[in-house]
Scaffold this motif. Structure first.
Motif, PDB file in Angstrom:
ATOM      1  N   ILE A  42      67.246  98.838  17.474  1.00  0.00           N
ATOM      2  CA  ILE A  42      67.391  98.116  16.211  1.00  0.00           C
ATOM      3  C   ILE A  42      66.807  96.716  16.371  1.00  0.00           C
ATOM      4  N   ARG A  80      65.311 106.809  17.310  1.00  0.00           N
ATOM      5  CA  ARG A  80      64.972 106.066  16.095  1.00  0.00           C
ATOM      6  C   ARG A  80      64.705 104.599  16.398  1.00  0.00           C
ATOM      7  N   ILE A 136      64.656 101.082  14.169  1.00  0.00           N
ATOM      8  CA  ILE A 136      65.008 100.485  12.882  1.00  0.00           C
ATOM      9  C   ILE A 136      64.653  99.008  12.931  1.00  0.00           C
ATOM     10  N   THR A 152      56.381  99.362  10.980  1.00  0.00           N
ATOM     11  CA  THR A 152      57.190 100.569  10.870  1.00  0.00           C
ATOM     12  C   THR A 152      56.342 101.761  10.439  1.00  0.00           C
ATOM     13  N   TYR A 189      62.090 103.218  10.710  1.00  0.00           N
ATOM     14  CA  TYR A 189      62.549 102.842   9.379  1.00  0.00           C
ATOM     15  C   TYR A 189      62.563 101.323   9.242  1.00  0.00           C
ATOM     16  N   VAL A 207      71.531  99.628   7.737  1.00  0.00           N
ATOM     17  CA  VAL A 207      71.093  99.771   9.132  1.00  0.00           C
ATOM     18  C   VAL A 207      71.859 100.916   9.791  1.00  0.00           C
ATOM     19  N   CYS A 237      70.694 104.297   8.504  1.00  0.00           N
ATOM     20  CA  CYS A 237      69.428 104.752   9.108  1.00  0.00           C
ATOM     21  C   CYS A 237      69.610 105.128  10.572  1.00  0.00           C
TER      22      CYS A 237
END
Length: 308
Positions: A118, A163, A165, A203, A218, A259, A262
């Protein structure tokens, strides 16, 4: 009669303010046991609330920031609120590319997994420069995270499905990138807007490059949040913004919800490269969806951070 009008006007104003501050909350309760989450700037604001939300779901949460004392205090608070002891701090200064490289080297040596990265940390509109002579907004908000993500991609791929973010802002719409001067630092607010636009392009290009590799990306607009970004400004400005934020901005807990969404929701996987707001996909201005610009920014960023 005038008293009744005053009461009705006050009630109407209150309801309007409540409506403006409404936000969806992430209702997905999926557990993250055995997963590792890295949050930049997780020692305050949206980052700290995100850390609490993901630690509550069982994740191993690593807070990466440059202020050790503040971060260790935040870690203690996150542990107490989440009832999880699996929260720790690692030092990272996104305004220094050497620090980013050293952090990644240490992380890859110590951590065997990285399931969710993140990119939360950000500098507001300040007229300042990083240690590598980049404008502070562009250097921290985009380039620091660009280098961090690229150096950690091997671990993200190994831990897939994973992932990435990256927090952006709807202010992106007020500027376009100028490739003759990506390091633009004449008007700080415009520099901030460009850095947030760069987050969106980053992104999109990351999602394109990771197609088929089970690493999704994302961009998240958390809303206008009552965080501590005003600490970089004068006392008078801070007081003014406290009033404005109280009236119109949402809490850090509310800001963290998209957040968290996602990070945990299964349905977002179909929207890799997308822009999210209020726990759902949101529309972008046409110029912010230009794949050619996204690729060009990626290549320029590689040169700027000397990424082989």
């Amino acid at each position: 009669m005038y008293g009744l009008y005053t009461i009705l006007a006050a009630l109407f104003s209150f309801l309007i303010l409540k409506w403006m501050k409404r936000r969806r909350y992430c209702l997905d309760t999926k557990r993250l046991d055995g997963k590792t989450v890295l949050i930049t700037g997780g020692n305050s604001g949206i980052g700290k609330e995100t850390a609490v939300g993901l630690a509550l779901r069982g994740a191993r949460v690593i807070i990466a920031s440059r202020d050790e004392d503040k971060s260790r205090k935040a870690v203690r608070e996150i542990k107490a609120r989440s009832h999880s002891m699996n929260v720790l701090y690692m030092e990272l200064d996104l305004a220094n590319m050497k620090s980013v490289r050293e952090f990644c080297k240490s992380f890859l040596q110590k951590e065997k997994r990285l399931d969710i990265l993140i990119n939360n940390a950000a500098m507001p509109s300040v007229l300042d420069w990083t240690d590598d002579n980049f404008s502070m907004c562009f250097g921290v908000n985009h380039l620091g995270h660009f280098l961090l993500t690229n150096l950690l991609l091997p671990r993200l791929k190994e831990s897939s499905p994973s992932r990435v973010i990256t927090l952006t802002c709807s202010n992106y719409k007020y500027q376009k990138l100028n490739f003759q001067d990506l390091n633009y630092n004449l008007f700080p607010f415009f520099t901030y807007c460009r850095s947030k636009l760069a987050n969106i392009y980053f992104t999109q290009e990351l999602a394109r490059m990771m197609e088929g590799k089970k690493v999704t990306a994302y961009a998240v607009h958390p809303g206008y949040v009552q965080s501590n970004w005003t600490c970089h400004y004068s006392f008078l400005f801070q007081m003014l913004m406290k009033v404005i934020m109280f009236m119109f901005y949402v809490s850090c807990e509310a800001g963290a919800q998209t957040v968290i969404h996602c990070a945990v929701a299964d349905e977002v996987v179909a929207h890799s490269g997308g822009y999210f707001s209020d726990c759902r996909p949101a529309n972008l201005q046409a110029f912010a969806k230009d794949a050619g610009v996204a690729k060009k920014l990626w290549e320029a960023s590689e040169r700027l951070v000397k990424l082989a």
